[in-house]
Design a protein around this motif. Sequence first.
Motif, PDB file in Angstrom:
ATOM      1  N   TYR A 182       8.765   5.686  -1.300  1.00  0.00           N
ATOM      2  CA  TYR A 182       7.790   5.127  -2.883  1.00  0.00           C
ATOM      3  C   TYR A 182       7.847   6.442  -3.950  1.00  0.00           C
ATOM      4  CZ  TYR A 182       4.260   5.773  -0.238  1.00  0.00           C
ATOM      5  OH  TYR A 182       4.036   6.364   0.840  1.00  0.00           O
ATOM      6  N   LYS A 227       6.508   2.599  -6.866  1.00  0.00           N
ATOM      7  CA  LYS A 227       7.974   2.150  -7.669  1.00  0.00           C
ATOM      8  C   LYS A 227       8.833   2.396  -5.929  1.00  0.00           C
ATOM      9  CE  LYS A 227       7.676   2.692 -12.169  1.00  0.00           C
ATOM     10  NZ  LYS A 227       8.070   2.692 -13.660  1.00  0.00           N
ATOM     11  N   GLY A 228       9.498   1.810  -5.479  1.00  0.00           N
ATOM     12  CA  GLY A 228      10.658   2.317  -4.741  1.00  0.00           C
ATOM     13  C   GLY A 228      11.281   0.999  -4.242  1.00  0.00           C
ATOM     14  N   LYS A 229      11.274   1.477  -2.730  1.00  0.00           N
ATOM     15  CA  LYS A 229      12.472   0.683  -2.324  1.00  0.00           C
ATOM     16  C   LYS A 229      11.292   0.058  -0.750  1.00  0.00           C
ATOM     17  CE  LYS A 229      17.013   2.896  -3.738  1.00  0.00           C
ATOM     18  NZ  LYS A 229      17.981   4.051  -2.477  1.00  0.00           N
ATOM     19  N   THR A 230      13.060  -1.422  -0.204  1.00  0.00           N
ATOM     20  CA  THR A 230      11.691  -2.005   0.630  1.00  0.00           C
ATOM     21  C   THR A 230      13.044  -2.341   0.848  1.00  0.00           C
ATOM     22  OG1 THR A 230      12.347  -4.423  -0.261  1.00  0.00           O
ATOM     23  CG2 THR A 230      10.137  -2.941  -0.663  1.00  0.00           C
ATOM     24  N   GLY A 257      15.524  -4.219  -1.651  1.00  0.00           N
ATOM     25  CA  GLY A 257      16.224  -3.632  -2.833  1.00  0.00           C
ATOM     26  C   GLY A 257      14.609  -2.839  -3.157  1.00  0.00           C
ATOM     27  N   GLU A 258      14.967  -2.960  -4.917  1.00  0.00           N
ATOM     28  CA  GLU A 258      13.650  -2.281  -5.373  1.00  0.00           C
ATOM     29  C   GLU A 258      12.377  -3.385  -5.426  1.00  0.00           C
ATOM     30  OE1 GLU A 258      14.166   0.238  -6.224  1.00  0.00           O
ATOM     31  OE2 GLU A 258      16.093   1.101  -5.624  1.00  0.00           O
ATOM     32  N   LYS A 259      11.560  -2.330  -5.701  1.00  0.00           N
ATOM     33  CA  LYS A 259      10.332  -3.138  -5.734  1.00  0.00           C
ATOM     34  C   LYS A 259       8.632  -1.771  -6.312  1.00  0.00           C
ATOM     35  CE  LYS A 259       6.417  -5.687  -3.428  1.00  0.00           C
ATOM     36  NZ  LYS A 259       6.750  -5.805  -1.713  1.00  0.00           N
ATOM     37  N   GLU A 260       8.529  -2.930  -7.544  1.00  0.00           N
ATOM     38  CA  GLU A 260       7.429  -2.228  -8.242  1.00  0.00           C
ATOM     39  C   GLU A 260       6.202  -2.663  -8.252  1.00  0.00           C
ATOM     40  OE1 GLU A 260       5.728  -0.583 -12.495  1.00  0.00           O
ATOM     41  OE2 GLU A 260       7.521  -0.834 -12.303  1.00  0.00           O
ATOM     42  N   PHE A 280       7.117  -1.043   1.680  1.00  0.00           N
ATOM     43  CA  PHE A 280       8.257  -0.117   1.159  1.00  0.00           C
ATOM     44  C   PHE A 280       8.433   0.657   2.031  1.00  0.00           C
ATOM     45  CE2 PHE A 280       5.681  -1.318  -3.189  1.00  0.00           C
ATOM     46  CZ  PHE A 280       6.261  -0.864  -4.045  1.00  0.00           C
TER      47      PHE A 280
END
Length: 407
Positions: free
Chosen positions: A42, A66-69, A72-75, A39
């Motif tokens: 997040y 939840k956030g960004k890597t 892209g977006e990731k949860e 991340f």
Amino acid sequence: MADSDSCRSNHIRHSIHIDGNISPTVEKSIMRIVEKEGFLEYTLDIRNISTNGGNYLANLQEIDVKGKTECGEKEIDLFVKNKLQTDSVPLPLDEAYEREAFYYNELVEIYDKLQEEAKVPVEERLEIAKSYKESNSDTTILENLTKKGFKTCSRLQPISQEFAEISIKQLAKFHALSFALKIRRPEYFESKIKTLNNFMRIDTEMEDYIDKICSTAASSLNNIDHKKRLEKFSTKMIDHYKTLINPPDGLATCLCHGDFRSNNIMILETEGAIDKLIPVDYQLINYGCPVIDFLYLVFTGSDQKLRRDHLDDLKDLYYKTFENFLVHFDVRAQDVYSRERFEKEYWNFLNHGLCSFLIIAPFLFCCDDEIPDLNNGITTINLNFNSPTCKERLCALVDDFVQWGCL
């Protein structure tokens, strides 16, 4: 989704929003998970879970990350079990959490390797909840299976034949892996598995509690003969638990779950049919007799109809699954835990079914607003076997055990 290692950043830009309370220990674990999962920024959404009598050893939370890597977006969705802060529970909670951490942080990886080495097909392997290897003596952190649609059965309803069969298969594989470990990693088994003693202690307080359980349960029965028999059962019950705590030579043979009941088994259903089933809650794992886990599941969860129609079938299913799973490891079940021994121990320890029910019934069948309070010790618990569900299940069990000549 790409592997998390490829998404990792050396400098995480924190943008944290916390909706709820989180302990410093859990927060540090979450930070490590966030870094491993790649991340860059997040938020955390934290929710406390009410189990309505389903858990007495922990405060439970759901934590959504939840956030960004870089990809892209990731949860990721986490399930967190925090140690209950009390000295009144009749278990060494620190050790219980250490055992679950040992299972998820260490033993699961060894079991995965054993199954890989044996080329066990993925669909035939033991079902294990995903761990982030951040469990410790205060906290267990796993993937939140409920976000994938998993649930537990109602503690008030008897288990179905389908549930019993699939659970028994998983239990047989769990036991079989322990025997495979004993053969493939004997030194590890001696040092790490055989040292896991049963937690239960029979002191004066526990003996008084067992006397109270038997007398209270007996008072709810209408059959005078059954009432008298159950009142006298406390002596057998105490002796039974003393045998489990200090087993005679050769009785303990493998790693046992210790709390294998319907509340500790997650299921995923499609149109009412079980697609997948995953056992959880490994805080009470111990080196013991495998038939004890079998009896515990069946007699805390089944009604009389299931037992009368399918008990022999479930025994056959357990042993057949155990036998077939060990073939993957080139182990003959007959050499390590024969069917004859299983049958002998089943009948020798059949009383464990009734003992388990008596111990757990006041917790399983109470109303949500009458959940027994453990904060003041077990002798102060207000025991009650008079709910319609509990009374029906108790009467049927006593009837069965009288017929079997065990009571």
